[in-house]
Design a protein around this motif. Structure first.
Motif, PDB file in Angstrom:
ATOM      1  N   GLY A 169       7.978  -1.516  41.466  1.00 26.05           N
ATOM      2  CA  GLY A 169       9.372  -1.101  41.516  1.00 26.05           C
ATOM      3  C   GLY A 169       9.634   0.059  42.464  1.00 26.05           C
ATOM      4  O   GLY A 169       8.706   0.674  43.007  1.00 26.05           O
ATOM      5  N   VAL A 170      10.911   0.362  42.648  1.00 27.51           N
ATOM      6  CA  VAL A 170      11.321   1.331  43.662  1.00 27.51           C
ATOM      7  C   VAL A 170      10.892   2.767  43.335  1.00 27.51           C
ATOM      8  O   VAL A 170      10.811   3.600  44.240  1.00 27.51           O
ATOM      9  CB  VAL A 170      12.847   1.294  43.874  1.00 27.51           C
ATOM     10  CG1 VAL A 170      13.291  -0.050  44.412  1.00 27.51           C
ATOM     11  CG2 VAL A 170      13.593   1.628  42.587  1.00 27.51           C
ATOM     12  N   ASP A 171      10.637   3.066  42.084  1.00 25.68           N
ATOM     13  CA  ASP A 171      10.264   4.429  41.714  1.00 25.68           C
ATOM     14  C   ASP A 171       8.774   4.700  41.832  1.00 25.68           C
ATOM     15  O   ASP A 171       8.318   5.826  41.612  1.00 25.68           O
ATOM     16  CB  ASP A 171      10.709   4.729  40.271  1.00 25.68           C
ATOM     17  CG  ASP A 171      12.200   5.004  40.189  1.00 25.68           C
ATOM     18  OD1 ASP A 171      12.827   5.207  41.247  1.00 25.68           O
ATOM     19  OD2 ASP A 171      12.745   5.005  39.068  1.00 25.68           O
ATOM     20  N   ASP A 172       8.002   3.679  42.183  1.00 27.01           N
ATOM     21  CA  ASP A 172       6.562   3.841  42.303  1.00 27.01           C
ATOM     22  C   ASP A 172       6.212   4.173  43.752  1.00 27.01           C
ATOM     23  O   ASP A 172       6.781   3.597  44.677  1.00 27.01           O
ATOM     24  CB  ASP A 172       5.839   2.569  41.862  1.00 27.01           C
ATOM     25  CG  ASP A 172       4.341   2.783  41.759  1.00 27.01           C
ATOM     26  OD1 ASP A 172       3.879   3.157  40.678  1.00 27.01           O
ATOM     27  OD2 ASP A 172       3.644   2.573  42.771  1.00 27.01           O
ATOM     28  N   ASP A 173       5.295   5.103  43.960  1.00 32.54           N
ATOM     29  CA  ASP A 173       4.966   5.533  45.320  1.00 32.54           C
ATOM     30  C   ASP A 173       3.876   4.678  45.963  1.00 32.54           C
ATOM     31  O   ASP A 173       3.348   5.032  47.019  1.00 32.54           O
ATOM     32  CB  ASP A 173       4.544   7.006  45.330  1.00 32.54           C
ATOM     33  CG  ASP A 173       3.313   7.273  44.469  1.00 32.54           C
ATOM     34  OD1 ASP A 173       2.770   6.316  43.883  1.00 32.54           O
ATOM     35  OD2 ASP A 173       2.903   8.455  44.382  1.00 32.54           O
ATOM     36  N   TRP A 214      14.095  -2.186  39.624  1.00 29.52           N
ATOM     37  CA  TRP A 214      14.998  -1.042  39.617  1.00 29.52           C
ATOM     38  C   TRP A 214      15.163  -0.643  38.153  1.00 29.52           C
ATOM     39  O   TRP A 214      15.459  -1.505  37.313  1.00 29.52           O
ATOM     40  CB  TRP A 214      16.356  -1.386  40.214  1.00 29.52           C
ATOM     41  CG  TRP A 214      16.369  -1.394  41.718  1.00 29.52           C
ATOM     42  CD1 TRP A 214      16.713  -0.356  42.542  1.00 29.52           C
ATOM     43  CD2 TRP A 214      16.039  -2.486  42.576  1.00 29.52           C
ATOM     44  NE1 TRP A 214      16.617  -0.733  43.850  1.00 29.52           N
ATOM     45  CE2 TRP A 214      16.199  -2.046  43.905  1.00 29.52           C
ATOM     46  CE3 TRP A 214      15.607  -3.806  42.356  1.00 29.52           C
ATOM     47  CZ2 TRP A 214      15.958  -2.863  45.005  1.00 29.52           C
ATOM     48  CZ3 TRP A 214      15.354  -4.613  43.438  1.00 29.52           C
ATOM     49  CH2 TRP A 214      15.525  -4.139  44.742  1.00 29.52           C
ATOM     50  N   PRO A 215      14.968   0.612  37.822  1.00 33.98           N
ATOM     51  CA  PRO A 215      14.930   1.033  36.413  1.00 33.98           C
ATOM     52  C   PRO A 215      16.163   0.600  35.624  1.00 33.98           C
ATOM     53  O   PRO A 215      17.296   0.913  35.998  1.00 33.98           O
ATOM     54  CB  PRO A 215      14.852   2.563  36.513  1.00 33.98           C
ATOM     55  CG  PRO A 215      14.230   2.818  37.838  1.00 33.98           C
ATOM     56  CD  PRO A 215      14.740   1.733  38.740  1.00 33.98           C
ATOM     57  N   ASN A 216      15.912  -0.160  34.576  1.00 32.46           N
ATOM     58  CA  ASN A 216      16.953  -0.541  33.613  1.00 32.46           C
ATOM     59  C   ASN A 216      18.137  -1.291  34.225  1.00 32.46           C
ATOM     60  O   ASN A 216      19.224  -1.308  33.654  1.00 32.46           O
ATOM     61  CB  ASN A 216      17.471   0.699  32.876  1.00 32.46           C
ATOM     62  CG  ASN A 216      16.366   1.447  32.164  1.00 32.46           C
ATOM     63  OD1 ASN A 216      15.536   0.840  31.487  1.00 32.46           O
ATOM     64  ND2 ASN A 216      16.324   2.757  32.337  1.00 32.46           N
ATOM     65  N   SER A 217      17.920  -1.910  35.389  1.00 29.20           N
ATOM     66  CA  SER A 217      19.049  -2.626  35.991  1.00 29.20           C
ATOM     67  C   SER A 217      18.676  -3.967  36.594  1.00 29.20           C
ATOM     68  O   SER A 217      19.384  -4.955  36.402  1.00 29.20           O
ATOM     69  CB  SER A 217      19.724  -1.756  37.063  1.00 29.20           C
ATOM     70  OG  SER A 217      18.841  -1.486  38.136  1.00 29.20           O
TER      71      SER A 217
END
Length: 292
Positions: free
Chosen positions: A59-63, A22-25
């Motif tokens: 991570g969650v932002d990757d498709d 999760w970005p930066n967390s």
């Protein structure tokens, strides 16, 4: 740089521990730590159930996320599995297995409604309350209370948990003596009763475009081979939300799904205990008799 973690005498190689899922967390090591700590509370329910994971290697932002049902070829020999309908499913039977999956960035863990030993007999009846309008969680809470009230009127006590996303799932522990065809009759009867009683706000219509703003009571997901997120499973949302068991008092008071994350779930359990414990297994005989 990776390192090795020993869990119950099993050695697990941890790769890229500092990678952000999760970005930066939340790093992968943070996620693994959460799974290690939550495992004792997940295992009473998930053990001996067929597992489907959703993996997010970057991570969650990757498709490039993907579902995984079959045991990976590189799995260690101590991973327990069961072949069902041509798929070799992992059985999430111990803490080491859950930690090993966490290292694969299996952020979401979904399990079957039955134990692998009895593929036709679920251990619970489940309703998935799914809002048609994503910013109406107040509607989800309201209808969950209506459903619980109506279940109590026919002698069925239930456990609520957040989906970790936009809905709530209602579990009714039952004696594992009813086939899915029988539980489907009961679930359909109850869902359609709720739809007829509250026609302006509840629907059993599967097509989203035909629901309008009504909340969808999904009873069809409860079937052999299908799954829902395991209790305490993380969801791959923008925040690391958790599919969290809640009390009916909390439902009445109100909350948001984002209130329950990997940052506070362990502390919550230490305070309230494990709320996802099946104490009473209900008989469905009277309901089935009434329907017939």
């Amino acid at each position: 740089m990776g390192y090795q973690l020993k869990v119950d005498e099993k050695v697990i190689s941890i790769s890229n521990p500092d990678k952000y899922l999760w970005p930066n967390s939340v790093t992968k090591l943070d996620f693994i730590k959460y799974i290690y700590e939550i495992a004792d509370y997940m295992l009473p329910y998930v053990k001996n159930r067929l597992l489907t994971t959703i993996r997010y290697p970057n991570g969650v932002d990757d498709d490039k996320s993907f579902y995984q049902k079959n045991v990976p070829a590189h799995a260690p020999e101590w991973i327990t599995s069961k072949n069902w309908n041509g798929t070799n499913y992992i059985l999430p039977n111990d803490k080491a297995t859950l930690v090993w999956l966490a290292n694969l960035a299996a952020l979401e863990m979904h399990v079957s409604f039955n134990y692998w030993q009895s593929e036709d007999y679920p251990t619970e009846l489940v309703f998935d309350l799914d809002p048609s309008v994503t910013d109406r969680f107040d509607q989800v809470l309201e209808i969950a209370l209506y459903l619980n009230d109506n279940l109590l009127q026919i002698g069925l006590h239930s456990i609520a948990k957040t989906s970790g996303a936009t809905g709530i799932q209602i579990y009714i522990p039952i004696k594992p003596i009813y086939k899915y065809e029988q539980t489907r009759k009961v679930a359909k009867f109850i869902a359609e009763y709720m739809e007829n009683k509250y026609p302006k706000i509840i629907t059993t219509e599967r097509l989203v475009k035909q629901r309008g703003t009504k909340l969808y009571i999904d009873y069809l997901q409860h079937w052999r081979g299908k799954t829902l997120p395991a209790p305490y499973s993380v969801r791959a949302r923008q925040q690391p939300t958790v599919s969290t068991p809640v009390t009916w008092e909390e439902v009445e008071k109100g909350f948001k799904p984002e209130d329950f994350t990997i940052f506070n779930t362990i502390e919550r359990i230490e305070k309230l205990g494990n709320l996802f414990i099946f104490k009473d297994e209900h008989s469905l005989d009277q309901v089935l008799k009434f329907i017939k």
